[in-house]
Design an enzyme around this catalytic site. Structure first.
Site, PDB file in Angstrom:
ATOM      1  CG  ASP A  53      -0.425   3.933  15.634  1.00 15.69           C
ATOM      2  OD1 ASP A  53      -1.166   4.217  16.591  1.00 15.69           O
ATOM      3  OD2 ASP A  53       0.236   2.875  15.569  1.00 15.69           O
ATOM      4  CB  CYS A  91       1.749  -6.902 -10.171  1.00 11.54           C
ATOM      5  SG  CYS A  91       3.445  -6.637  -9.634  1.00 11.54           S
ATOM      6  CB  CYS A 142       6.129  -9.248 -11.469  1.00 12.21           C
ATOM      7  SG  CYS A 142       6.211  -9.043  -9.700  1.00 12.21           S
TER       8      CYS A 142
HETATM    9 ZN   LIG Z   1       4.221  -8.638  -8.817  1.00 12.64          ZN
END
Ligand SMILES: [Zn+2]
Length: 496
Positions: free
Chosen positions: A57, A246, A249
């Site tokens: 950017d 995931c 987690c």
């Molecule tokens: Zn997760």
């Protein structure tokens, strides 16, 4: 989606991107330059230790924050070329949230002026240059900006979404902005949405035609201990079990994460948040492949009432969306209720129905269209249809829940046979559909009307029809044990 990376304060170890299959990130060329005073420009991939695609950017957002930036438009183009960026943004002039229409107009003109200047200065044609569309919440200005920028040869166009708009959940304004930009820009080139925010809103912006976007939400939310899911945000302090499995987690519990030192916690949360975003992207792509993106939008409206407003606004642009919806899809669609009435495939059906040529002065036979499709192949309909279909003075029409009146001519078109719906036995739905049937009948101005009336829906139609057609013959049939041969016999007997 480009995860936004602070070049001077990277939270996530770049190796993680590779492991997670993230192939493109975005950083800020202006902050990069400012953070390295006096140093010669260096390949941005090396600076970030990332081999994939890097978008930079230009620092325009910092204009909004500080009112100005200490860099000239030509300078930042040259700098992006020197650091070997893959996707570069010219230094535009953002409109922001607080500008009035006049100021917004000025930012549009100034951005066009800067675009022309940048295009003259650009040497590296191997970089994809982004042309930002301005105008903020002033939709007319967005439309004008899109038209002007669209005339200039940028590889990618971008729309700035004012952060305040997202924070105030003014998704209705965002919808108008995106649609105005899409209408003005060449459809052959991608549209990037700056600062897309939360994964829960990704399906909406994708449905509106945003092809790419960047988001810093994963990191910003992690900083304040917030855990992102496709349905919303949870406070880490309040989570007992992670719903996500995931790689982050799966290896830790919310309690363990809470006990980590703040920096490590922020890093783990950022990683989960990022994976939650990418998981949502997979869901969206899969929905597109299956032709189910609209279903995802309807589903998402149950996550947050603000998303109802989001969808309601999108529905207002339904005719525009319809133009870009494939004629046929690999799978059928679902009709869940009122919001589904506006999904592009069903909107298209209504348009198609309105184009069915009218042959007036015929006898119209209205037959129940049940779950069995095509409607005429329903064993309770087939004996009726087969005896009437070839008569030149008869028109057959089915009355259905998902589509209202379905003329026989359209019975085998997509998505009729492939639509899943259910009859909620809701009197309001019956009444609303009955009105559609009456309106259709009025259009046909028939010589005679036969209604094969079944159940409550049939009764609702009887009521509506008696007002629009004087020559109405009602043949009531039972939901169970109907005798189609006798029904068609009665009709043929009375045909004039
Ligand atoms: Zn997760």
């Amino acid at each position: 989606m480009f995860p936004v990376v602070d070049p001077n304060l990277p939270i996530i170890d770049p190796k993680f991107y590779g492991e997670a299959g993230i192939s493109a990130i975005m950083t800020n060329a202006y902050l990069l330059k400012r953070g390295r005073p006096g140093q010669p420009p260096k390949d941005v991939h090396r600076t970030l230790d990332f081999k994939g695609t890097v978008a930079t950017d230009s620092g325009a957002y910092q204009i909004l924050e500080y009112g100005h930036v200490g860099v000239k438009p030509a300078e930042i183009v040259a700098y992006q070329e020197k650091i070997d960026t893959d996707i570069g943004v010219i230094l535009d002039f953002p409109t922001g949230f607080h500008s009035d229409a006049r100021r917004a107009g000025w930012t549009v003109d100034e951005t066009v002026r800067r675009a022309d200047e940048a295009l003259k200065r650009i040497k590296r044609k191997d970089i994809l240059w982004v042309g930002p569309v301005q105008g903020g919440i002033h939709i007319k200005e967005v439309a004008r900006s899109a038209l002007e920028m669209g005339k200039r040869p940028f590889s990618i166009y971008a729309l700035g979404s004012p952060t305040e708009l997202m924070e105030a959940q003014r998704f209705d304004v965002l919808v108008d902005m995106i649609v105005a930009a899409k209408k003005g820009l060449p459809h052959s080139r991608p549209l990037h949405l700056f600062g897309a925010g939360h994964p829960a809103m990704f399906p909406f912006i994708v449905a509106l035609g945003c092809d790419m976007f960047d988001s810093a939400a994963y990191a910003l939310y992690a900083r304040t201990g917030r855990y992102l899911t496709s349905d919303g945000t949870q406070e880490l302090t309040e989570i007992e079990e992670f719903s996500c499995m995931c790689r982050i987690c799966d290896r830790t519990t919310p309690g363990e994460m809470r006990r980590l030192d703040p920096q490590e916690r922020e890093q783990l949360l950022s990683k989960h948040n990022l994976l939650a975003c990418f998981s949502e992207l997979r869901r969206i792509r899969e929905a597109i492949r299956n032709g189910h993106l609209w279903d995802l939008l309807e589903h998402r409206t149950y996550a947050n009432p603000a998303f109802r407003k989001f969808l309601a606004k999108i529905i207002q642009h339904s005719p525009f969306l319809e133009q870009f919806t494939p004629t046929v899809k690999p799978r059928g669609i679902s009709h869940f209720g009122e919001a589904s009435d506006h999904r592009p495939e069903i909107a298209r059906f209504s348009v198609r129905r309105s184009r069915v040529p009218i042959e007036g002065r015929k006898a119209v036979v209205l037959i129940p269209g049940r779950w069995r499709r095509p409607y005429h192949e329903d064993p309770r309909n087939l004996p009726i249809v087969s005896k009437l279909a070839n008569r030149p003075n008869v028109s057959i029409c089915f009355y259905t829940i998902p589509f209202g009146p379905v003329p026989m001519e359209l019975d085998e078109t997509f998505p009729l046979a492939q639509t899943e719906s259910y009859d909620s036995h809701d009197p309001i739905t019956y009444q609303q559909r009955a009105r559609e049937v009456a309106a259709w009948l009025k259009r046909l101005s028939p010589k005679q009307t036969f209604l094969v009336s079944e159940g409550e829906y049939g009764l609702a139609i009887e009521k509506e029809l008696s007002a629009v057609t004087p020559l109405l013959k009602i043949i009531r049939i039972q939901l169970k044990g109907s005798k189609p041969d006798r029904t068609v016999g009665t009709i043929i007997q009375r045909l004039r």
